[in-house]
Design an enzyme around this catalytic site. Structure first.
Site, short mmCIF file in Angstrom:
data_model
loop_
_atom_site.label_atom_id
_atom_site.label_comp_id
_atom_site.label_asym_id
_atom_site.label_seq_id
_atom_site.Cartn_x
_atom_site.Cartn_y
_atom_site.Cartn_z
N CYS A 103 -26.69 18.77 34.47
CA CYS A 103 -25.59 17.76 34.28
C CYS A 103 -24.56 17.81 35.22
O CYS A 103 -24.47 17.92 36.19
CB CYS A 103 -25.62 17.59 32.81
SG CYS A 103 -24.50 16.18 32.61
N HIS A 106 -31.11 17.12 29.95
CA HIS A 106 -30.64 18.33 29.27
C HIS A 106 -31.83 18.93 28.74
O HIS A 106 -32.19 18.78 27.47
CB HIS A 106 -29.66 17.96 28.16
CG HIS A 106 -28.17 17.59 28.62
ND1 HIS A 106 -27.16 18.66 29.06
CD2 HIS A 106 -27.64 16.46 29.06
CE1 HIS A 106 -26.14 17.96 29.27
NE2 HIS A 106 -26.41 16.67 29.44
N GLU A 154 -32.00 21.85 27.48
CA GLU A 154 -31.34 22.75 26.43
C GLU A 154 -31.16 21.85 25.17
O GLU A 154 -30.83 22.44 24.06
CB GLU A 154 -30.13 23.56 26.91
CG GLU A 154 -28.78 22.80 26.68
CD GLU A 154 -28.74 21.66 27.83
OE1 GLU A 154 -29.68 21.51 28.70
OE2 GLU A 154 -27.46 21.05 27.70
#
Lengths: 986, 277
Positions: free
Chosen positions: B109, B237, B239
């Protein structure tokens, strides 16, 4: 000469900012233009040679792939007018500040003192508009004249300018010497009142007289003479007293003696609403729950989350600033409440935000009174402020609401809540205990001090009036705060400070004044405070509410380590003075004592108010006659009501998943568009324990009865949590009161009634919390939500936001609201009564009156217990709270949330009207679906409780409802989805 | 203890793979990026940019460098721009060496925006050069929504080994990938550097259509890697999808306990263990 760099999208590339502006002008102002091109303008007030200027233009400010840019030359072409908007002097310019860092990196040298970069925006407009139109565009859509300036230029004007700056540099050029003034209080009463008004003290006569008496006290006089102070108070002393004693900081109404006369004419005295209802409820519940850690006295309430962590929660309002500058007011609201969490215990890490807004309808078409903005503009600005504040701080938004009522035109309500987490012990000590010690240094961290936000505490303790000060408005800077928060959490874990609190309302005066209570006093040297610009009087330095600042107490032996870490983290920290046991708060300026107040008088000297409250039971509400008509048309219309319809386009703009802890999001189901009841997060990686957050707010019931307004709000918050899988006994609450002025006076002739409404409301709060075992762990009140200019007065409807948080023992057991499988049985849990008063249905039909919904806490408690067991046992496929729009809305949302059909029969609910069955907003109800194999087990848990199986989930995609008098209506679920989603496509 | 540490569910198998997670100046996905790397078996530390600048030699001890998401410098001027500028001037040589040493990087990002704007990606001919960018979404707004991604099946990207496709959240306002010109686009495509694309739920191309392609990215590009496949930059994302409960419809579908995003980090740790330790 300052250099000017203009940057815009390359010709031919899509310019989203330009398109958005063009659309906004058409929607909000009805001005249609052919094209808007938005250019970013950076004015660099620094000595740069040509090579340096070219380097920063090309490397820093320009993206070669998409941008065109110029240095000291005009970039815009093919327009009719340009409007350039920039900040007024002294207003926080976040982009300019970051850009200056970028310039320094690019040049490989720091900028000299006084050198800076200023950001402005140029709108190049093409179309059939006049200069007057452009003035209106600037004033009503692009700029807020409180904080921004603009110029309008035609194409010919621009040619003449030849790339020179349109706006003057926003330099603060005030040259006044900082002085300390004495104020004579030996004046007649009417002049004391006038003085309070003129100086924005917001103090009543009896309070001014208490101050007068303090200065007449011979002991005080003698002490002042010894210290070399004048007999009269200095300006800084009065300012400190006014701030500390403000309604905002002291909650004088909640602590007043109230003579309350109820509907039977009987009068009793209530000694403090806070003690009698709020604290009493928590004290009662505290005997039955074992997870309270710290309530009421810190910046936020703390509860035990698990064996290793505490959870902190706080909610604040920022109503008055948001009325004057929706964006700045809202962003300071959210980053401000974040600091409350950072200042709770030894400092919590923020892990969630909530936001609840109250506005007048965005489609309001009446005349907007002076100094107010159209609700649509308020909504846009507030939403953008909360979005930027939360997203840039990296704190996920997990729950919220937008509520509409015509009287929020007078003041919007902006509630910002934040939750945080902290290890139970920090450097071996309990993390919820803190306190400055004598000898500890007063250290201020974060941003610098300017004139922004002076008088915020006193300003919000008054109605919005002609003289409401522009300086009360600030703009938050999330990145400065993020850096500071990261740094302080590091310092916390290294044990470098003994106490921490935030600088919010009242600034240093409040933070230092509060922290000094433990050691017993403080000396502060105001010339040491870092300023944004010169020219602030000492009292302004002490009172400024400039944002992004925390105050900590640092032991002398830790100071070096603290300051060194601060430098490494690019955070400014400054020693301002020292805590001591002197019993006095003493202010110095350039070595001279300019103010000294006894701590005891400062904190405990405010006289208690005595107020009158007289309750008149509302006239029996007129019966409403509802005739069953076209059920499908009614349902679609109710789903499209502002309080019911989807707010997805606002919520999607919030980051709700940063920190990667989300379990139940705002929107659920296969298409991610069904409205969830509570946000659920799992804050500790690897643990299945979670936190659920919800809210309840029902201002629409206030005019019927504030007791039931409060009861319904608390019930709504609780059932939102229960629907997701929470259980009573593990729920904590926060109360945020927003009231119109409830003090009887000339300007508030109905104050006694409004105060009685408050008493009734507090009674309901006590009843709800003790029945549901919900301790109130923190709360706030905002008591002057009125607008008055000339004869024009608008008071908000009395409103309480009830925020509820639950500890979830196992997040893998929680339930979402979307129906899951064809064949699942549909149940209505809870009793449906004919309670259409205040309902969305009646509002849609333009009718008032009817029975306000009531809550039977004991019966609801049993139902909630059974539902919690059912969810914990895995018997429930979906569960959705029934609130605005009644059963009809809840069923429709469950169906389109799951993208499946639903067939239900209303006859079994026992009402004599299908309309009442569908749209009554009876409380304590849910729609649940259960797999066929589980229905027997499910039903066995609800023996003796009002639970009825009314239909089943179907694969046909149809919403079909049957009922009495031969009702049999069908509509595709997708049509209901569209009716619900389309009104607020923003 | 520090809050937010995993509580003893999965034993770290070895501490020999070390990951550095950049923090500071508005980066805000550092905690969860660290957590994901730890769950994947790395010894991951969050380290402030200034601490790296003060002693670049400390990078020698690490194998994986993560530039997490966030709002560095508030996205002022343009997303990632000021941090990119600072990294370029203060850490340019150190990162050059990192890459030359064959170590791994992931930029998520805002991190992706940073690498693109300092010219580390796409690293044509091994050179830092700005030939692509990430700019404002076509919608003109920041949005948080889940997207479907498909991996180039022929990819040599270390991070995406065995990952055919996955759902992940996007949370950005400036995620529209734009190459400088057609030549750059063709080269990215031809050399297998376009590793992740937005697709429709059925796996067919999003073809630029919102919301499947959430930002209007050219060629539906969601992630690119360097020619060697060791540096991955992506807007979504990974994560943020490490537990099944992160997924928006986990309450209605049977999903494995572990979220699909974690595989990227597992791949990196495995590669580092085999090739770098």
């Amino acid at each position: 000469m300052p250099h000017r760099i203009e940057v815009g999208m390359k010709t031919g590339l899509h310019d989203p900012a330009g398109d958005a502006t063009r659309q906004r002008l058409a929607e909000d102002l009805g001005i249609r233009v052919d094209d808007v091109h938005v250019l970013d303008v950076y004015t660099i007030n620094a000595r740069l040679d040509d090579e340096e200027l070219e380097r920063v233009r090309a490397e820093l400010f320009t993206d070669p792939i998409i941008h065109d840019s110029t240095a000291n030359a005009s970039l815009a072409t093919g327009y009719d007018y340009v409007i350039e908007v920039g900040f007024r002097p002294g207003v926080t310019d976040n982009v300019g500040k970051s850009a200056a860092e970028g310039v320094a990196d690019t040049l490989g040298r720091s900028l000299a003192p006084g050198e800076a970069v200023y950001k402005s925006t140029l709108y190049a407009i093409k179309g059939d508009v006049s200069a007057q139109d452009c003035e209106r565009i600037a004033r009503d859509a692009l700029a807020n004249e409180l904080i921004e300036r603009w110029v309008v230029k035609s194409r010919d004007d621009m040619k003449a300018l030849d790339g020179k700056s349109l706006l003057d540099l926003p330099l603060v050029t005030q040259q006044s010497r900082p002085e300390v003034h004495r104020v004579d209080l030996e004046i007649p009463d009417d002049q004391l009142v006038q003085l309070s008004r003129d100086k924005m003290f917001a103090l009543e006569l009896h309070e001014m007289k208490a101050i007068q008496a303090y200065y007449r006290d011979p002991a005080v006089r003698a002490a002042r003479t010894r210290a070399g102070l004048s007999a009269e108070p200095t300006d800084i002393e009065l300012e400190i007293l006014a701030q500390t004693w403000s309604e905002h900081c002291k909650h004088k109404i909640f602590n007043a003696l109230i003579e309350y006369t109820d509907e039977t004419g009987e009068t009793r005295v209530i000694d403090s609403l806070f003690k009698t209802y709020v604290k009493a409820a928590t004290d009662d519940v505290a005997q039955r729950v074992d997870w309270l850690v710290s309530v009421f006295h810190d910046n936020a309430g703390l509860i035990r989350f698990d064996d290793d962590h505490h959870f902190a929660l706080k909610c604040e309002t920022h109503n008055s600033p948001s009325a004057l500058d929706p964006y700045g007011g809202a962003i300071t609201g959210i980053v401000g409440v974040n600091r409350d969490i950072l200042g709770a215990g030894m400092g919590c890490r923020c892990i969630l935000n909530t936001d609840v807004f109250c506005f007048a309808s965005p489609w309001f078409d009446g005349e907007v009174p002076p100094r107010l903005f159209h609700p649509r503009r308020v909504l846009r600005g507030v939403h953008r402020g909360v979005k930027d504040g939360g997203n840039q701080s990296g704190i996920p938004n997990v729950n919220g609401a937008i509520v509409f009522h015509e009287r929020f035109l007078g003041k919007p309500l902006v509630f910002c809540g934040t939750g945080g987490i902290i290890p139970c012990t920090v450097t071996g000590k309990p993390s919820h205990e803190k306190g400055a010690r004598p000898g500890d240094l007063i250290v201020m961290c974060g941003g610098r001090i300017g004139k922004d936000g002076i008088h915020g505490a006193t300003f919000s303790s008054e109605e919005l009036h002609e003289g409401s000060p522009a300086t009360a408005v600030q703009i938050g800077d999330p990145i400065t705060q993020k850096k500071m928060a990261d740094f302080l959490l590091e310092a916390r874990d290294l044990g470098l400070y003994t106490c921490i609190t935030d600088n919010g309302a009242g600034g240093l005066s409040s933070s230092v004044g509060e922290m000094a209570r433990t050691p017993g006093g403080a000396d502060i040297h105001l010339e040491k405070a870092p300023l944004k610009y010169a020219g602030l009087a000492p009292w302004e330095i002490f009172l400024s509410e400039a944002q992004e600042r925390m105050t900590v107490s640092v032991p002398p032996d830790k100071l070096e380590a603290f300051l060194a870490l601060s430098r490494r983290r690019a955070v400014e920290s400054t020693v301002l003075g020292e805590f001591n046991p002197s019993g006095k708060l003493q202010c110095f300026y350039n070595g001279e004592l300019i103010g000294s107040l006894d701590m005891a008088f400062l904190h405990d000297g405010v006289p208690k108010m005595t107020l009158q409250a007289v309750w008149q039971a509302p006239a029996r509400a007129p019966e409403v006659v509802v005739r069953d008509s076209d059920v499908v048309a009614d349902l679609k219309a109710v789903l499209a009501m502002p309080n019911v319809c989807s707010k997805e386009s606002f919520v999607r703009m919030y980051d709700h998943e940063v920190l990667a802890q989300s379990v139940l999001k705002q929107f659920q189901g296969p298409l991610h568009d069904g409205p969830g009841d509570a946000g659920v997060i799992r804050p500790v990686p690897g643990s299945d324990r979670g936190i659920a957050i919800s809210c309840g707010i029902c201002p629409k019931y206030s005019e019927l009865d504030t007791y039931w307004m409060m009861a319904c709000a608390a019930d709504e918050a609780v059932r939102n949590l229960i629907a997701a899988g929470a259980e009573l006994g593990l729920i904590a609450g926060l109360d945020n009161f927003c009231w119109p002025d409830p003090v009887q006076s000339e300007k508030t002739p109905d104050g006694a009634y409004k105060l009685a409404q408050l008493v009734r409301c507090c009674e309901a709060l006590y009843d709800a919390c003790t029945a549901y075992d919900i301790p109130l762990i923190s709360g706030k009140d905002s008591m002057k939500n009125d607008y008055k200019i000339g004869e024009h007065k608008i008071s908000i409807p009395p409103t309480v936001l009830f925020t509820a948080a639950a500890i979830i023992r196992d997040v893998t057991r929680v339930v979402s609201m979307d129906v899951k499988k064809p064949g699942d049985a549909v149940y209505v849990l809870g009793e449906t009564r004919n309670e259409l008063g205040g309902s969305e249905y009646l509002a849609m039909k333009g009718q008032r009156g009817g029975q306000v919904p009531t809550v039977d806490f004991e019966r609801a408690r049993k139902l909630y217990g059974a539902l919690s067991s059912a969810i914990r046992s895995g018997l429930v496929a979906s569960c959705h709270d029934c609130s605005d729009g009644g059963l009809g809305a809840a069923l429709a949302e469950s169906a389109f949330g799951g993208s499946l059909g639903l067939h239900v029969d209303l006859a079994g609910l026992g009402l004599d009207s299908n309309t009442a069955a569908l749209f009554s907003e009876s409380q304590s109800r849910f729609v649940a679906t259960v797999e066929p194999a589980q229905t027997a087990a499910f039903e066995s848990l609800f023996t003796g409780l009002p639970v009825r199986r009314i239909g089943e989930v179907r694969a046909d995609g149809m919403f079909r409802v049957t009922g009495r008098d031969g009702l049999d209506a069908s509509v595709p679920v997708d049509e209901l989805r569209t009716a619900w989603k389309s009104p607020m496509q923003w | 203890m520090t809050e937010g540490q995993p509580r003893g569910r999965r034993k770290v198998q070895t501490v020999s793979v070390r990951a550095i997670v950049l923090t500071g100046f508005g980066i805000n996905c550092d905690n969860e990026t660290q957590s994901a790397l730890k769950r994947a078996g790395a010894a991951a530390e969050r380290i402030h940019l200034n601490d790296i600048i003060d002693d670049v030699s400390r990078l020698d001890a690490y194998h994986i460098f993560a530039v997490p998401g966030g709002f560095s410098f508030g996205d002022d001027i343009a997303s990632g721009k000021i941090l990119a500028n600072r990294l370029r001037y203060k850490l340019g040589d150190a990162l050059r060496k990192w890459i030359d040493d064959g170590k791994l990087m992931i930029a998520i990002c805002n991190g992706f925006q940073v690498l693109v704007k300092m010219g580390i990606l796409p690293l044509f001919d091994g050179e830092f050069a700005r030939v692509t960018t990430l700019t404002h979404n076509d919608s003109g707004r920041f949005e948080n929504r889940w997207v479907h991604l498909k991996t180039d099946p022929a990819t040599r990207c270390v991070w995406l080994k065995g990952v055919e496709g996955l759902p992940l959240p996007v949370r950005h306002g400036e995620g529209k990938f734009v190459p400088q010109d057609d030549a750059v686009l063709r080269r990215l495509q031809a050399d297998g550097q376009v590793v992740l694309r937005y697709v429709k739920p059925d796996g067919s191309p999003a073809a630029g259509v919102f919301p499947w392609n959430p930002n209007g990215a050219i060629d539906d590009i969601a992630g690119v890697c360097d020619p060697e496949g060791r540096i991955l930059g992506l807007m979504p994302h990974p994560e943020a999808f490490v537990d099944r409960t992160n997924h928006p419809t986990w309450t209605r579908s049977a999903l494995p306990d572990e979220g699909a995003g974690l595989q990227l980090f597992r791949n990196a740790v495995e590669y580092a263990r085999t090739n770098l330790v």
